[in-house]
Design an enzyme around this catalytic site. Structure first.
Site, PDB file in Angstrom:
ATOM      1  N   CYS A 283       0.963  -1.531  -0.174  1.00 25.80           N
ATOM      2  CA  CYS A 283       0.121  -0.170  -0.005  1.00 25.80           C
ATOM      3  C   CYS A 283       0.854   1.364   0.041  1.00 25.80           C
ATOM      4  CB  CYS A 283      -1.249   0.212   1.220  1.00 25.80           C
ATOM      5  SG  CYS A 283      -2.214   1.076   1.334  1.00 25.80           S
TER       6      CYS A 283
ATOM      7  N   CYS B 202     -19.285   3.200   9.099  1.00 21.88           N
ATOM      8  CA  CYS B 202     -18.075   1.660   9.926  1.00 21.88           C
ATOM      9  C   CYS B 202     -16.851   2.664  10.566  1.00 21.88           C
ATOM     10  CB  CYS B 202     -17.702   0.404   9.556  1.00 21.88           C
ATOM     11  SG  CYS B 202     -16.856  -0.026  10.053  1.00 21.88           S
TER      12      CYS B 202
ATOM     13  N   CYS C 152       0.754   0.259   9.855  1.00 19.96           N
ATOM     14  CA  CYS C 152      -0.271  -0.485   9.289  1.00 19.96           C
ATOM     15  C   CYS C 152       1.241  -1.857   8.633  1.00 19.96           C
ATOM     16  CB  CYS C 152      -0.520  -0.586   8.150  1.00 19.96           C
ATOM     17  SG  CYS C 152      -1.445  -1.210   7.616  1.00 19.96           S
TER      18      CYS C 152
ATOM     19  N   ARG D 169     -17.629  -2.037  17.333  1.00 23.87           N
ATOM     20  CA  ARG D 169     -16.924  -3.229  17.473  1.00 23.87           C
ATOM     21  C   ARG D 169     -15.447  -3.742  18.314  1.00 23.87           C
ATOM     22  NH1 ARG D 169     -17.110  -3.679  12.479  1.00 23.87           N
ATOM     23  NH2 ARG D 169     -19.558  -4.523  12.292  1.00 23.87           N
TER      24      ARG D 169
ATOM     25  N   CYS E 123     -19.261  -5.417   4.049  1.00 21.81           N
ATOM     26  CA  CYS E 123     -18.748  -4.367   4.785  1.00 21.81           C
ATOM     27  C   CYS E 123     -17.462  -4.303   3.573  1.00 21.81           C
ATOM     28  CB  CYS E 123     -18.608  -4.718   5.999  1.00 21.81           C
ATOM     29  SG  CYS E 123     -17.793  -2.794   6.242  1.00 21.81           S
TER      30      CYS E 123
ATOM     31  N   CYS F  99       0.362   4.596   7.252  1.00 23.55           N
ATOM     32  CA  CYS F  99      -0.180   4.418   7.917  1.00 23.55           C
ATOM     33  C   CYS F  99       1.444   4.342   9.329  1.00 23.55           C
ATOM     34  CB  CYS F  99      -1.025   3.912   8.034  1.00 23.55           C
ATOM     35  SG  CYS F  99      -2.265   4.163   6.833  1.00 23.55           S
TER      36      CYS F  99
ATOM     37  N   CYS G  95     -16.828  -8.623   5.737  1.00 25.61           N
ATOM     38  CA  CYS G  95     -15.984  -7.445   6.328  1.00 25.61           C
ATOM     39  C   CYS G  95     -14.888  -8.096   4.917  1.00 25.61           C
ATOM     40  CB  CYS G  95     -15.712  -6.845   6.825  1.00 25.61           C
ATOM     41  SG  CYS G  95     -16.975  -6.947   8.186  1.00 25.61           S
TER      42      CYS G  95
HETATM   43  N1  SAM Z   1      -6.524   0.832   2.719  1.00 23.11           N
HETATM   44  C1  SAM Z   1      -8.045   0.500   3.658  1.00 23.11           C
HETATM   45  C2  SAM Z   1      -7.827   1.826   5.393  1.00 23.11           C
HETATM   46  O1  SAM Z   1      -6.817   2.305   4.860  1.00 23.11           O
HETATM   47  O2  SAM Z   1      -8.554   2.747   4.880  1.00 23.11           O
HETATM   48  C3  SAM Z   1      -8.127  -0.071   4.447  1.00 23.11           C
HETATM   49  C4  SAM Z   1      -7.518  -1.093   4.781  1.00 23.11           C
HETATM   50  S1  SAM Z   1      -7.138  -0.644   6.759  1.00 23.11           S
HETATM   51  C5  SAM Z   1      -5.796  -2.036   7.215  1.00 23.11           C
HETATM   52  C6  SAM Z   1      -8.655  -0.800   7.977  1.00 23.11           C
HETATM   53  C7  SAM Z   1      -8.187  -0.278   9.122  1.00 23.11           C
HETATM   54  O3  SAM Z   1      -7.593  -1.084   9.732  1.00 23.11           O
HETATM   55  C8  SAM Z   1      -7.384   0.852   9.724  1.00 23.11           C
HETATM   56  O4  SAM Z   1      -7.709   2.452   9.323  1.00 23.11           O
HETATM   57  C9  SAM Z   1      -6.895   1.232  10.884  1.00 23.11           C
HETATM   58  O5  SAM Z   1      -7.568   1.362  11.878  1.00 23.11           O
HETATM   59  C10 SAM Z   1      -6.713  -0.978  11.503  1.00 23.11           C
HETATM   60  N2  SAM Z   1      -5.820  -1.106  11.519  1.00 23.11           N
HETATM   61  C11 SAM Z   1      -4.798  -1.484  10.342  1.00 23.11           C
HETATM   62  N3  SAM Z   1      -3.552  -2.187  11.356  1.00 23.11           N
HETATM   63  C12 SAM Z   1      -3.696  -1.937  12.725  1.00 23.11           C
HETATM   64  C13 SAM Z   1      -3.192  -2.464  13.905  1.00 23.11           C
HETATM   65  N4  SAM Z   1      -1.369  -2.803  13.689  1.00 23.11           N
HETATM   66  N5  SAM Z   1      -3.467  -2.582  14.458  1.00 23.11           N
HETATM   67  C14 SAM Z   1      -5.276  -1.931  14.810  1.00 23.11           C
HETATM   68  N6  SAM Z   1      -5.400  -1.398  13.712  1.00 23.11           N
HETATM   69  C15 SAM Z   1      -5.297  -1.560  12.845  1.00 23.11           C
HETATM   70 FE1  SF4 Z   2      -2.953   1.103   3.384  1.00 26.36          FE
HETATM   71 FE2  SF4 Z   2      -2.157   0.061   5.957  1.00 26.36          FE
HETATM   72 FE3  SF4 Z   2      -2.815   2.443   5.237  1.00 26.36          FE
HETATM   73 FE4  SF4 Z   2      -5.161   1.395   4.982  1.00 26.36          FE
HETATM   74  S1  SF4 Z   2      -4.095   1.196   6.214  1.00 26.36           S
HETATM   75  S2  SF4 Z   2      -4.217   2.548   3.461  1.00 26.36           S
HETATM   76  S3  SF4 Z   2      -3.854  -0.842   4.256  1.00 26.36           S
HETATM   77  S4  SF4 Z   2      -1.159   1.649   4.969  1.00 26.36           S
END
Ligand code: SAM
Ligand code: SF4
Ligand code: DTB
Length: 317
Positions: free
Chosen positions: A55, A191, A62, A263, A131, A59, A99
Site C-alpha cells: 500500500c 463504519c 500498518c 465493535r 462491508c 500509516c 467484511c
Molecule cells: N486501506 C484501507 C484504509 O486504510 O482505509 C483499508 C484497510 S486498513 C488496514 C483498515 C483499518 O485497519 C485501518 O484504518 C486501521 O484502523 C486498522 N488497522 C490496521 N493495522 C492495524 C494494527 N496493526 N492494529 C490495529 N488496527 C489496525
Molecule cells: Fe494502506 Fe494500511 Fe494505511 Fe490502509 S491502513 S491505507 S492498507 S497503509
C-alpha cells in the site's frame, strides 16, 4: 430514563467520562446500552483481506504499507469466486457480516473495482451484510457500491486530529472526513472508529471520540481497535494497551453513541476471556469472528463460541 442521542459533546465532558471510576463508567454504559439496545445480541463479522500489502500510504501502525519493512508485498489479489467461497464458509460458521479489505490508498476504476462490485453482490445474495474497506473513493464509486448492495463502508479516523500527523503523512484528516461524507451521500452505512495504544494521550482519545460522536448521524458501526504492534512497523515498540483502557474506550463510545454498533476489533488475541467479557459488559455488541483479521491473528471460532457461552450472550443469526 429514555436515552438521548446527542451530537454536541464537548471534549471536557468526554474526558470526564473516560476518567470516571471504572465501575461508575461501566454502570452508566450498561444503563445506556440496555435501554438503547433491548435484547442484547452480538454481531459476528468475518474479515478477509482481498488485496494484501504494497500500500502507498504510510500509516505507522500498518503492516501492509510499502514504507515499512513489515510489508507483505506480492501476495496475489483474490478473485471473486474464492472470496465468495470464504463468505459462504463464514456464514456456515455463524457470521452475520462479511467484511473485505483492500490495501489501497483509494479505489481506482477498472477490473479490480468491477470484481469488488461482484463480491459485494455475491455476499448480499448469501443473505449477509457486506462491508468494504478500501481507502478513499469518488462519489460515483460510492454510488456503484450502493447499487451493488453494499451495506457498510469502513474508513477509520484512527486517532485524534491532533495526534494524526504523528501517525500518517500521506493523507489528511480532512480527506478522511470527505470520504466518510461521500459514503453517507451514497446512502451506505458508515463504519468508522479508531485505534488506541499508538502513544496518544487521554485528551487524544477524548478528541477522537468527540469527532465520531459529533458526526450527525453517528456512524452506524464504530470499531475500537487496540494496536497490534507488528515487527517492522514504526510502532513495533509500543507497549501493549492496558485492557482496562480498552474497556474505558468501549464504555465511553457506548455512552456517546447509544444506537451504534460498537465493535471490539483488533487486539482481542492479547485479551483474557475476562477482559473481553468486561468489554461486552461495557457495551461492545460486535466482534471480528475467524482466526485472522487482515494479516494478523484473531481468536479462533471455537474460542469465541466459548467466550459468548461463558458470557451468556447470543449472536445474531
Ligand atoms: N486501506 C484501507 C484504509 O486504510 O482505509 C483499508 C484497510 S486498513 C488496514 C483498515 C483499518 O485497519 C485501518 O484504518 C486501521 O484502523 C486498522 N488497522 C490496521 N493495522 C492495524 C494494527 N496493526 N492494529 C490495529 N488496527 C489496525
Ligand atoms: Fe494502506 Fe494500511 Fe494505511 Fe490502509 S491502513 S491505507 S492498507 S497503509
Ligand atoms: C477495523 O477497524 N479493524 C479491522 C477492520 N476495520 C478492517 C482491521 C484490523 C487490522 C489489524 C491488523 C491486520 O490484521 O493487518
Amino acid at each position: 430514563m429514555p436515552v438521548t442521542t446527542r451530537h454536541d459533546w464537548s471534549r471536557a465532558e468526554i474526558q470526564a467520562l473516560l476518567e470516571l471510576p471504572l465501575l461508575d463508567l461501566l454502570w452508566r454504559a450498561q444503563a445506556v446500552h440496555r435501554e438503547a439496545n433491548p435484547g442484547y445480541r452480538v454481531q459476528l463479522a468475518s474479515l478477509l483481506s482481498v488485496k494484501t500489502g504494497g500500500c502507498e500510504e504510510d500509516c505507522a501502525y500498518c503492516p501492509q504499507s510499502m514504507h515499512h519493512s513489515s510489508d507483505v508485498a506480492g501476495r496475489p489479489e483474490l478473485d471473486v469466486e474464492p472470496v465468495l467461497a470464504r463468505a459462504r464458509a463464514a456464514k456456515e460458521a455463524g457470521a452475520h457480516r462479511f467484511c473485505m479489505g483492500w490495501a489501497w490508498r483509494e479505489i481506482r476504476d477498472g477490473a479490480p473495482f468491477e470484481a469488488m462490485l461482484q463480491m459485494v453482490q455475491g455476499v448480499r445474495e448469501l443473505g449477509m451484510e457486506a462491508c468494504v474497506t478500501a481507502g478513499m473513493l469518488t462519489d460515483r464509486q460510492a454510488e456503484r457500491l450502493a447499487e451493488a448492495g453494499l451495506t457498510s463502508y469502513n474508513h477509520n479516523l484512527d486517532t485524534s486530529p491532533e495526534h494524526y500527523d504523528r501517525i500518517i503523512s500521506t493523507r489528511t484528516y480532512q480527506e478522511r472526513l470527505e470520504t466518510l461524507q461521500r459514503v453517507r451521500r451514497a446512502g451506505i452505512s458508515m463504519c468508522c472508529g479508531g485505534i488506541i495504544g499508538m502513544g496518544e494521550s487521554l485528551e487524544d482519545r477524548a478528541s477522537l471520540l468527540q469527532v465520531l460522536a459529533n458526526l450527525d448521524p453517528h456512524p452506524e458501526s464504530v470499531p475500537i481497535n487496540a494496536l497490534v504492534a507488528v515487527e517492522g512497523t514504526p510502532l513495533e515498540e509500543q507497549p501493549p494497551v492496558d485492557p482496562l483502557e480498552l474497556v474505558r474506550m468501549v464504555a465511553t463510545a457506548r455512552i456517546l453513541m447509544p444506537q451504534s454498533r460498537v465493535r471490539l476489533s483488533a487486539g482481542r488475541e492479547q485479551l483474557s476471556r475476562e477482559a473481553q467479557i468486561l468489554c461486552l459488559q461495557a457495551g461492545a455488541d460486535s466482534i471480528f469472528y475467524g482466526d485472522t483479521l487482515l494479516t494478523t491473528g484473531n481468536p479462533d471460532v471455537a474460542a469465541d463460541r466459548e467466550l459468548l457461552a461463558a458470557a451468556g450472550v447470543k449472536a445474531w443469526s
